[in-house]
Design an enzyme around this catalytic site. Structure first.
Site, short mmCIF file in Angstrom:
data_model
loop_
_atom_site.label_atom_id
_atom_site.label_comp_id
_atom_site.label_asym_id
_atom_site.label_seq_id
_atom_site.Cartn_x
_atom_site.Cartn_y
_atom_site.Cartn_z
N ASP A 256 0.85 -1.19 0.00
CA ASP A 256 0.00 0.00 0.00
C ASP A 256 0.89 1.24 0.00
OD1 ASP A 256 -3.21 0.58 0.99
OD2 ASP A 256 -1.77 2.23 1.14
N VAL B 13 -11.04 3.13 -3.53
CA VAL B 13 -10.71 2.63 -4.87
C VAL B 13 -11.71 1.52 -5.19
CG1 VAL B 13 -8.98 1.56 -6.34
CG2 VAL B 13 -8.26 3.15 -4.54
N HIS C 17 -10.46 -5.14 -3.27
CA HIS C 17 -9.13 -5.42 -2.72
C HIS C 17 -9.23 -5.85 -1.27
CE1 HIS C 17 -10.05 -1.12 -2.39
NE2 HIS C 17 -9.39 -1.12 -1.24
N ILE C 18 -8.29 -6.69 -0.89
CA ILE C 18 -8.16 -7.12 0.50
C ILE C 18 -6.92 -6.44 1.06
CG2 ILE C 18 -7.79 -9.05 2.09
CD1 ILE C 18 -9.11 -10.89 0.11
N HIS C 19 -7.10 -5.73 2.18
CA HIS C 19 -5.95 -5.20 2.89
C HIS C 19 -5.41 -6.30 3.81
CE1 HIS C 19 -6.92 -0.75 2.35
NE2 HIS C 19 -8.11 -1.27 2.12
N GLN D 60 -14.28 2.66 1.49
CA GLN D 60 -13.69 2.28 0.19
C GLN D 60 -13.43 3.53 -0.65
OE1 GLN D 60 -15.99 -0.53 -2.15
NE2 GLN D 60 -14.28 -0.89 -3.58
N ASN E 203 -13.05 -3.06 2.58
CA ASN E 203 -14.01 -1.96 2.68
C ASN E 203 -14.96 -2.05 1.49
OD1 ASN E 203 -12.80 -0.83 5.00
ND2 ASN E 203 -11.23 0.15 3.74
P1 AMP Z 1 -9.73 1.52 0.34
O1 AMP Z 1 -9.80 2.82 1.12
O2 AMP Z 1 -10.18 0.31 1.11
O3 AMP Z 1 -10.42 1.66 -1.00
O4 AMP Z 1 -8.19 1.27 0.07
C1 AMP Z 1 -7.50 1.83 -0.98
C2 AMP Z 1 -6.05 1.76 -0.63
O5 AMP Z 1 -5.31 1.92 -1.81
C3 AMP Z 1 -5.57 2.83 0.35
O6 AMP Z 1 -5.02 2.18 1.50
C4 AMP Z 1 -4.52 3.59 -0.45
O7 AMP Z 1 -3.43 4.00 0.33
C5 AMP Z 1 -4.10 2.56 -1.49
N1 AMP Z 1 -3.57 3.10 -2.74
C6 AMP Z 1 -4.08 4.07 -3.51
N2 AMP Z 1 -3.33 4.25 -4.61
C7 AMP Z 1 -2.32 3.35 -4.53
C8 AMP Z 1 -1.20 3.04 -5.36
N3 AMP Z 1 -0.96 3.68 -6.51
N4 AMP Z 1 -0.35 2.05 -4.96
C9 AMP Z 1 -0.57 1.39 -3.81
N5 AMP Z 1 -1.61 1.64 -2.99
C10 AMP Z 1 -2.47 2.61 -3.34
#
Ligand code: AMP
Length: 113
Positions: free
Chosen positions: A31, A95, A99-101, A93, A86
């Site tokens: 991340d 993005v 995705h799984i964190h 959320q 999320n």
């Molecule tokens: P969410 O808030 O669950 O949608 O998580 C999106 C995650 O994507 C966040 O933790 C961001 O820091 C991460 N993120 C956004 N852009 C990038 C990128 N280019 N490379 C790696 N992580 C990213």
């Protein structure tokens, strides 16, 4: 909503990432704004916006993503770790590509905010 996101651009190789795992079904990378010493995202290569768009045909893919989370946790020497998905903007959320964190390397609190 367009299915083109920053994560689909990472899958297509248009944007770089710090890759930690890759196979025919998914990609995992660090991340960019880590919330823990280990913070890795696992994304399916298939463009799925969120768990709200999952179809029955995706259930084995979801299992695979969780299995990959366990492989990554082992590789990162994590015994105590958290997975987060999320779903929807009110749940955090940002993005809209599923995705799984995978978070670890520090103590976690419950419930999350
Ligand atoms: P969410 O808030 O669950 O949608 O998580 C999106 C995650 O994507 C966040 O933790 C961001 O820091 C991460 N993120 C956004 N852009 C990038 C990128 N280019 N490379 C790696 N992580 C990213």
């Amino acid at each position: 909503m367009s299915d083109e996101t920053i994560f689909s651009k990472i899958i297509d190789g248009e944007i770089p990432c710090e890759e930690v795992f890759s196979d025919e079904y998914c990609l995992a990378f660090k991340d960019i704004q880590p919330q823990a010493p280990v913070h890795i995202l696992i994304i399916p290569r298939k463009k799925i916006q969120s768990l709200n768009e999952i179809k029955e045909e995706d259930k084995f893919l979801l299992g695979h993503l969780v299995y990959v989370a366990s492989i990554i946790a082992k590789e990162e020497n994590l015994e105590d770790w958290r997975t987060v998905i999320n779903t929807g903007s009110k749940a955090g959320q940002t993005v809209f590509h599923l995705h799984i964190h995978v978070l670890g390397g520090r103590s976690m609190k419950w419930p999350p905010g």
